[in-house]
Write an enzyme that holds these catalytic residues in place. Structure first.
Site, PDB file in Angstrom:
ATOM      1  N   GLU A 180      10.181   8.790 -14.162  1.00 21.30           N
ATOM      2  CA  GLU A 180       9.747   7.400 -13.955  1.00 21.30           C
ATOM      3  C   GLU A 180      10.011   6.539 -15.188  1.00 21.30           C
ATOM      4  O   GLU A 180       9.380   5.509 -15.404  1.00 21.30           O
ATOM      5  CB  GLU A 180       8.278   7.367 -13.527  1.00 21.30           C
TER       6      GLU A 180
ATOM      7  N   LEU B 267      -4.350   3.131  -7.463  1.00 21.04           N
ATOM      8  CA  LEU B 267      -5.551   2.642  -6.775  1.00 21.04           C
ATOM      9  C   LEU B 267      -5.430   1.176  -6.362  1.00 21.04           C
ATOM     10  O   LEU B 267      -5.892   0.782  -5.292  1.00 21.04           O
ATOM     11  CB  LEU B 267      -6.782   2.839  -7.665  1.00 21.04           C
TER      12      LEU B 267
ATOM     13  N   CYS C  83       3.950  -2.737 -17.629  1.00 20.98           N
ATOM     14  CA  CYS C  83       4.807  -2.265 -16.529  1.00 20.98           C
ATOM     15  C   CYS C  83       5.973  -3.203 -16.303  1.00 20.98           C
ATOM     16  O   CYS C  83       7.034  -2.800 -15.846  1.00 20.98           O
ATOM     17  CB  CYS C  83       4.044  -2.230 -15.206  1.00 20.98           C
TER      18      CYS C  83
ATOM     19  N   ASP D 165       1.537   5.218 -19.213  1.00 21.81           N
ATOM     20  CA  ASP D 165       1.302   3.885 -19.792  1.00 21.81           C
ATOM     21  C   ASP D 165       0.076   3.182 -19.213  1.00 21.81           C
ATOM     22  O   ASP D 165      -0.224   2.044 -19.562  1.00 21.81           O
ATOM     23  CB  ASP D 165       2.556   3.005 -19.733  1.00 21.81           C
TER      24      ASP D 165
ATOM     25  N   HIS E  36       0.946   6.791 -14.285  1.00 19.11           N
ATOM     26  CA  HIS E  36       1.916   6.878 -15.386  1.00 19.11           C
ATOM     27  C   HIS E  36       1.112   6.972 -16.676  1.00 19.11           C
ATOM     28  O   HIS E  36       0.004   6.434 -16.764  1.00 19.11           O
ATOM     29  CB  HIS E  36       2.787   5.613 -15.484  1.00 19.11           C
TER      30      HIS E  36
ATOM     31  N   ARG F 140       4.088  12.164 -11.409  1.00 21.95           N
ATOM     32  CA  ARG F 140       5.421  11.621 -11.138  1.00 21.95           C
ATOM     33  C   ARG F 140       6.498  11.978 -12.166  1.00 21.95           C
ATOM     34  O   ARG F 140       7.642  11.555 -12.032  1.00 21.95           O
ATOM     35  CB  ARG F 140       5.337  10.095 -11.059  1.00 21.95           C
TER      36      ARG F 140
ATOM     37  N   SER G 135      -2.719  -0.512  -5.598  1.00 14.61           N
ATOM     38  CA  SER G 135      -1.800  -0.623  -4.450  1.00 14.61           C
ATOM     39  C   SER G 135      -2.524  -0.273  -3.154  1.00 14.61           C
ATOM     40  O   SER G 135      -2.382  -0.966  -2.135  1.00 14.61           O
ATOM     41  CB  SER G 135      -0.582   0.290  -4.678  1.00 14.61           C
TER      42      SER G 135
ATOM     43  N   GLY H  13       0.830  -1.211   0.000  1.00 12.38           N
ATOM     44  CA  GLY H  13       0.000   0.000   0.000  1.00 12.38           C
ATOM     45  C   GLY H  13       0.861   1.255   0.000  1.00 12.38           C
ATOM     46  O   GLY H  13       0.537   2.259   0.632  1.00 12.38           O
ATOM     47  N   LEU H  14       1.958   1.203  -0.750  1.00 13.77           N
ATOM     48  CA  LEU H  14       2.960   2.264  -0.647  1.00 13.77           C
ATOM     49  C   LEU H  14       2.824   3.376  -1.674  1.00 13.77           C
ATOM     50  O   LEU H  14       3.481   4.400  -1.555  1.00 13.77           O
ATOM     51  CB  LEU H  14       4.363   1.643  -0.798  1.00 13.77           C
ATOM     52  N   SER H  15       1.984   3.173  -2.704  1.00 15.11           N
ATOM     53  CA  SER H  15       1.982   4.119  -3.827  1.00 15.11           C
ATOM     54  C   SER H  15       0.734   4.987  -3.848  1.00 15.11           C
ATOM     55  O   SER H  15      -0.312   4.575  -4.376  1.00 15.11           O
ATOM     56  CB  SER H  15       2.076   3.342  -5.150  1.00 15.11           C
TER      57      SER H  15
ATOM     58  N   HIS I 198       9.532   4.351  -1.478  1.00 15.66           N
ATOM     59  CA  HIS I 198      10.038   2.981  -1.649  1.00 15.66           C
ATOM     60  C   HIS I 198      10.754   2.792  -2.978  1.00 15.66           C
ATOM     61  O   HIS I 198      11.673   1.988  -3.083  1.00 15.66           O
ATOM     62  CB  HIS I 198       8.906   1.945  -1.485  1.00 15.66           C
TER      63      HIS I 198
HETATM   64  O1  SUG Z   1       5.165   2.560  -8.982  1.00  9.44           O
HETATM   65  N1  SUG Z   1       3.425  -0.148  -7.636  1.00  9.44           N
HETATM   66  C1  SUG Z   1       4.131   0.439  -8.753  1.00  9.44           C
HETATM   67  C2  SUG Z   1       3.503   0.018 -10.042  1.00  9.44           C
HETATM   68  C3  SUG Z   1       4.306   0.460 -11.226  1.00  9.44           C
HETATM   69  C4  SUG Z   1       3.597   0.282 -12.498  1.00  9.44           C
HETATM   70  N2  SUG Z   1       4.414   0.716 -13.578  1.00  9.44           N
HETATM   71  C5  SUG Z   1       3.954   1.275 -14.705  1.00  9.44           C
HETATM   72  N3  SUG Z   1       2.742   1.737 -14.826  1.00  9.44           N
HETATM   73  N4  SUG Z   1       4.796   1.404 -15.670  1.00  9.44           N
HETATM   74  C6  SUG Z   1       4.149   1.956  -8.609  1.00  9.44           C
HETATM   75  O2  SUG Z   1       3.159   2.523  -8.141  1.00  9.44           O
HETATM   76  C7  SUG Z   1       3.118  -0.681  -5.289  1.00  9.44           C
HETATM   77  C8  SUG Z   1       3.971  -1.272  -4.199  1.00  9.44           C
HETATM   78  C9  SUG Z   1       3.218  -1.518  -2.932  1.00  9.44           C
HETATM   79  O3  SUG Z   1       2.260  -0.815  -2.639  1.00  9.44           O
HETATM   80  O4  SUG Z   1       3.652  -2.458  -2.217  1.00  9.44           O
HETATM   81  C10 SUG Z   1       3.965  -0.111  -6.404  1.00  9.44           C
HETATM   82  O5  SUG Z   1       5.057   0.334  -6.176  1.00  9.44           O
END
Ligand code: SUG
Length: 447
Positions: free
Chosen positions: A182, A26, A375, A256, A254, A218, A28, A20-22, A142
Site C-alpha cells: 500500500e 471505520l 493520506c 500512517d 495503514h 494490507r 468508510s 463503504g468499500l474498505s 476498488h
Molecule cells: O484505502 N478509503 C481509503 C483511505 C486511504 C487512506 N490512506 C492512508 N491512510 N494513507 C482506503 O481505505 C474508502 C472508499 C469508499 O469506501 O468509498 C477508501 O478507499
C-alpha cells in the site's frame, strides 16, 4: 546534497463518494451511502495545497484517474464480451447486474496519494537514482484498479521515459496477497537533513501466507523487502517493523494512522508497533552515525487508541517549515475537535520537544472515507537537479491553484448520491471534468 521534501497531493476527483468499500477502515464503513460533495472535497484539498505553497514549501499535484473506470467494467466482464466501455449502453446494465461493482468503477480512491507508491530518495539508493514503486493495492478490490494508471502518471510526472528522467518508476509488485503493498502509507524515512542519507522504515501487518482473523493487514513484509531490494537500499540502513495487531483491529488499516515521521522525529502511538522498544532500538542502530532519533511516543493513557484513530492525530503531515525552528504538525480539524487529542497537542507544543506548532486543516470530505492530510500526499525528496526535471505542469504556485479551483468549481458537482451512478449522463460529465483537469495540468496524454 541540498534537497527539498516536496509534497505531491492527489487532486480529489469528480466522483468522490462514500462507497463503504474498505473493510477495516471505520470511517468508510460509517459513512457508507452518505451523499458526498466532490466540489467541496477538491476545494478542501486545494486549500491545503495553497497553505503549503504560501508557506514557501514545494507542492506538487497528482491528477485524479478517469472514473468511471473502463477496466473495472472490462476486467470483471460487467459488460459481458464487449471489449470497450460505452456509458449509454453499459451504465444502466451495470446498475442492474451489480451495483457494488458500478460503485467501485466510480471510486475516486486514487486521491489518497500516500498509497500511490513507495519513494526512496537518491541519497538512500546505491546507484544514486530517485526510485518509486507504484503500489499494487491488492487488498481492496476498488483500489486494485489503480496501479497501472498510477505508474503511468508517475512516469509522466517524473519524466521517466525521457533521456533525463527525474526518477525511475517501477511498476507495481506482482498482484497477489503475499505481495500486498500500500505504498508510502507504511513507510517512514528518517534523516538529519532531507538530502542526506537516511533510514527507511517499512512497517508490515503480516507475512506472506499468514492468515489472520479480523480486519485485513494490507502490507506484507515480503512486499516491503522486495521494494527495498529494487530500490537498492543499504540493508544496514533499512528497518522492517511489525505493526501491532491491536492497532489493525482498532481500525489502523495503514501504519500512517498511528505514526508519522520526519527528519529525526518519530511521532507515534504507544500501540503502533508490536514491540516498541525493539523498534526504537532497531531504528537507532540503523541510524547510528547518521542522525539522533527523537521519538515522541503518545501514551494510551493520554490518548486512547480509539481516539487516535477517530481523530486521525497521526495522519498529519510533519513538516519542516521555513523560518521555524521546530516541526509543524498539519493535522485534521477532527484532532482539534476530539478532547484528548486537542489537549495532547496543546501540551505537545508547550513542551520543548521537536514539534513546535499544530496547523489544523479542514479535509472533512476525505476524512469521512478515512483519508486525512497525510493520506492525501506523497512525499518526494528532490535534489535541485531532480526538481528541475519534474514535469512543470504539476508543480504548483498560487496561479495554478486558482486555475484548478476554477476548473473544479465549473465542472464538479456539489452533491453526489449513490443513485446518480446509474445515470449515464453523470458518467459523461465526470469524464469531461477529468479531461478538463488533466488539460489544466498540461498532462494531455492522460486524457
Ligand atoms: O484505502 N478509503 C481509503 C483511505 C486511504 C487512506 N490512506 C492512508 N491512510 N494513507 C482506503 O481505505 C474508502 C472508499 C469508499 O469506501 O468509498 C477508501 O478507499
Amino acid at each position: 546534497m541540498s534537497a527539498v521534501e516536496a509534497n505531491f497531493d492527489g487532486l480529489i476527483g469528480p466522483t468522490h463518494n462514500y462507497g463503504g468499500l474498505s473493510d477495516g477502515n471505520l470511517a468508510s464503513a460509517k459513512n457508507s451511502g452518505a451523499v458526498s460533495n466532490p466540489r467541496e472535497a477538491a476545494l478542501q484539498g486545494l486549500k491545503k495545497m495553497r497553505m503549503m505553497v504560501s508557506a514557501g514549501l514545494v507542492q506538487g499535484v497528482l491528477p485524479p484517474q478517469p472514473r468511471p473506470d473502463d477496466w473495472t467494467f472490462i476486467d470483471t466482464r460487467l459488460i459481458g464480451g464487449h471489449t470497450a466501455f460505452d456509458a449509454k449502453r453499459d451504465i444502466p446494465a451495470a446498475a442492474a447486474i451489480d451495483p457494488r461493482l458500478l460503485k467501485i468503477a466510480y471510486s475516486a480512491s486514487p486521491m489518497w496519494a500516500a498509497n500511490a507508491a513507495t519513494v526512496s530518495p537518491s541519497a538512500d539508493t546505491a546507484d544514486g537514482e530517485l526510485k518509486l514503486t507504484a503500489a499494487n493495492l491488492t487488498t481492496m478490490l476498488h483500489r486494485s484498479f489503480e496501479p497501472q494508471m498510477t505508474a503511468e502518471i508517475l512516469r509522466q510526472v517524473f519524466r521517466s521515459a525521457s533521456p533525463a528522467p527525474a526518477a525511475r518508476i517501477f511498476p507495481a509488485l506482482h498482484a497477489h496477497p503475499d505481495y500486498a503493498d500500500e505504498g508510502a502509507a507504511n513507510h517512514v524515512r528518517l534523516c538529519r537533513a532531507h538530502g542526506e542519507p537516511g533510514v527507511e522504515i517499512f512497517v508490515y501487518g503480516r507475512r506472506a501466507g499468514e492468515a489472520a482473523a479480523g480486519f485485513p493487514a494490507r502490507q506484507t513484509r515480503e512486499a516491503s523487502e522486495a521494494i527495498a531490494r529494487a530500490h537498492q537500499l543499504r540493508p544496514e540502513r533499512t528497518v522492517f517493523l511489525k505493526q501491532s495487531s491491536a492497532a489493525i483491529a482498532a481500525g489502523a488499516f495503514h501504519n500512517d494512522v498511528v505514526c508519522v515521521g520526519a527528519l529525526e522525529t518519530l511521532f507515534f502511538h504507544e500501540e503502533a508497533f508490536e514491540d516498541t522498544s525493539a523498534a526504537l532500538e532497531q531504528i537507532r542502530r540503523a541510524g547510528d552515525g547518521l542522525f539522533d532519533l527523537r521519538p515522541v511516543m503518545v501514551p494510551s493513557e493520554e490518548v486512547p487508541l480509539t481516539d487516535a484513530i477517530s481523530s486521525y492525530l497521526f495522519n498529519s503531515q510533519l513538516v519542516e517549515w521555513p523560518d521555524e525552528d521546530r516541526l509543524v504538525l498539519v493535522a485534521p480539524t477532527e484532532t482539534r475537535d476530539t478532547p484528548s487529542t486537542a489537549s495532547y497537542c496543546e501540551a505537545l507544543v508547550a513542551g520543548n520537544g521537536p514539534i513546535g506548532r499544530v496547523e489544523y486543516v479542514d479535509v472533512r470530505q476525505s476524512m469521512r472515507n478515512g483519508g486525512g492530510p497525510a493520506c492525501l500526499r506523497l512525499r518526494v525528496v528532490l535534489t535541485d537537479e531532480e526538481r528541475g526535471l519534474v514535469h512543470p505542469g504539476v508543480l504548483l504556485n498560487g496561479d495554478k491553484i486558482d486555475r484548478l479551483q476554477e476548473v473544479v468549481s465549473l465542472t464538479y458537482r456539489d452533491r453526489l448520491a449513490p443513485s446518480d451512478f446509474a445515470d449515464p449522463d453523470f458518467a459523461v460529465e465526470a469524464l469531461e471534468a477529468y479531461e478538463a483537469i488533466v488539460a489544466a495540468l498540461d498532462l494531455p496524454s492522460l486524457a
